[in-house]
Design an enzyme around this catalytic site. Structure first.
Site, mmCIF file in Angstrom:
data_model
loop_
_atom_site.group_PDB
_atom_site.id
_atom_site.type_symbol
_atom_site.label_atom_id
_atom_site.label_comp_id
_atom_site.label_asym_id
_atom_site.label_seq_id
_atom_site.Cartn_x
_atom_site.Cartn_y
_atom_site.Cartn_z
ATOM 1 C CB SER A 235 14.851 -65.160 -30.106
ATOM 2 O OG SER A 235 14.413 -66.232 -30.910
ATOM 3 C CG ASP A 330 20.600 -70.840 -30.470
ATOM 4 O OD1 ASP A 330 19.585 -71.558 -30.387
ATOM 5 O OD2 ASP A 330 20.558 -69.631 -30.744
ATOM 6 C CG HIS A 364 17.307 -69.660 -28.658
ATOM 7 N ND1 HIS A 364 17.988 -69.010 -29.666
ATOM 8 C CD2 HIS A 364 16.069 -69.079 -28.609
ATOM 9 C CE1 HIS A 364 17.212 -68.095 -30.212
ATOM 10 N NE2 HIS A 364 16.038 -68.108 -29.592
#
Length: 425
Positions: A235, A330, A364
């Protein structure tokens, strides 16, 4: 409970978090239909649970490695389905398992077939203790200079390759990935950036000098044998990893998981000078969903727009290798598009120091395998719950594949040399 029904966890009931376990039930009636349940409580006290219905074979046995789930939290043959399909008993909760000394305890039970929402009579139960830290792995709190974190060292003399784990955003410290990697033969330092120990609760800028200090700290560790270090991220910390690899010496291998190609949210400084401005977000672009969580995939400004190009990380300056990992589903942001930007930029500069992998159906948060899949949870930057994307079964399969891929990548590109240790001694 029934005296003749047995629920077994193989090869043993106590294992590492990232190891599969085989769930078997014996002593049932021929072709009996039963429900197998799993239940666990995370560090925050949130209860997660799953269930699946199975039909025993002619000998009265159920084997989750062989038999398909007929209904429940998942269907089909999914040996570890009861673990990854566990859902919280409250909305928008992510399974919190950050402290390496706290095992992930899962209680399995087998029940008679249920009728109209009523839980059937319990026939047998067993407890799976899933350890985050392996036998012989040492855990040492680090509070040296500016560095705040935890160092995990494998058992044995080494030399071992060194990995810096950037599980930094969201504040505080997460030990899970670092401790599990140490169990696979790496010296791993996981660092906090803010919101931990005596650090600031929040920050307005990031200083690359902090990570340079962490890399220097590694060089002093007796069992570290790699000339440089590896960096693993996910991330927001993905763009930090790109910057570390591009601006700092001694980074041999970088794993970027569902990150951005530009420096996001906070300006980046090095030696008291801003080197990258921040790519910002437009909250008017968030989309509500029926679940109450929001879709934020398009809130980040386009890094390729002329006014934002200064935020792009100059990855062509990196001397080490990259492993780019993107989930095609994602919903946090378009990590696949960002990965394509990184690949295009490196190729344009005549570089081939990268490999990339894409996962269809994954969301994600790609983490060490066999933890509960998280469809939505609170997003610190957006300030509300968001959807992370992914289909649970595909996401779980991606985590299994990626975990092996990460270890393989670091083993190949973090060269270990016994003479490095002798030189320190």
């Amino acid at each position: 409970m029934s005296s003749q029904v047995r629920l077994r966890l193989l090869p043993r009931a106590r294992c590492l978090f990232d190891e599969p376990v085989q769930v078997k039930v014996a002593g049932l009636r021929s072709r009996q239909v039963v429900t197998v349940r799993a239940r666990s409580t995370d560090e925050k006290g949130v209860v997660f649970s799953s269930s699946a219905t199975y039909r025993a074979d002619g000998g009265g046995e159920v084997d989750l490695k062989r038999d398909p789930s007929l209904t429940g939290s998942y269907t089909g043959v999914e040996p570890m389905g009861l673990l990854w399909s566990m859902r919280a008993d409250a909305l928008h909760k992510r399974f919190q398992s950050t402290k390496s000394l706290n095992p992930h305890v899962v209680k399995f039970s087998v029940h008679e077939e249920e009728e109209e929402e009523e839980e059937g009579r319990k026939l047998a139960e067993a407890t799976n203790e899933r350890l985050l830290i392996g036998d012989g792995v040492s855990r040492n709190t680090v509070k040296e200079g500016n560095i705040r974190g935890v160092l995990f060292t494998p058992p044995g003399e080494g030399p071992f390759p060194a990995v810096l784990d950037l599980y930094t955003f969201g504040g505080g410290l997460s030990e899970k990935r670092a401790s599990l990697l140490a169990g696979r033969g790496f010296v791993v330092l996981t660092v906090a950036l803010y919101g931990h120990d005596d650090m600031a609760k929040n920050i307005k800028e990031v200083h690359l000098d902090y990570f340079e200090e962490a890399i220097e700290f590694f060089k002093k560790q007796d069992k570290v044998g790699s000339k440089g270090v590896g960096v693993i991220s996910i991330s927001k910390s993905g763009d930090l990893a790109l910057s570390i690899a591009s601006y700092l010496p001694g980074v041999e291998a970088t794993v970027w998981i569902n990150g951005c190609s530009a420096n996001t949210f906070l300006p980046l400084y090095y030696k008291k000078r801003q080197i990258l401005p921040a790519l910002m977000i437009d909250l008017s672009k968030i989309i509500p969903s029926e679940s109450g969580a929001f879709i934020v995939k398009n809130v980040v400004h386009n890094p390729l727009a002329e006014e934002n190009k200064a935020t792009l990380v100059p990855v062509e300056h990196a001397e080490g290798r990259f492993l780019f990992v993107a989930s095609e589903d994602d919903l946090n942001w378009d990590s696949k598009a960002y990965m394509d930007m990184l690949v295009e930029r490196l190729q344009r500069h005549g570089k081939d120091n990268f490999e990339s992998v894409c996962y269809a159906g994954a969301g994600h948060y790609l983490e060490p395998p066999y933890g509960p899949y998280c469809p939505s949870s609170f997003h610190g930057v957006v300030g509300r719950p968001v959807l992370w994307g992914g289909e649970p079964s595909s996401h779980a399969a991606a985590e299994v594949h990626l975990w092996k891929k990460i270890q393989e990548f670091f083993r190949i590109h973090l060269c270990c040399d016994a003479t490095q240790i002798k030189a320190k001694l």
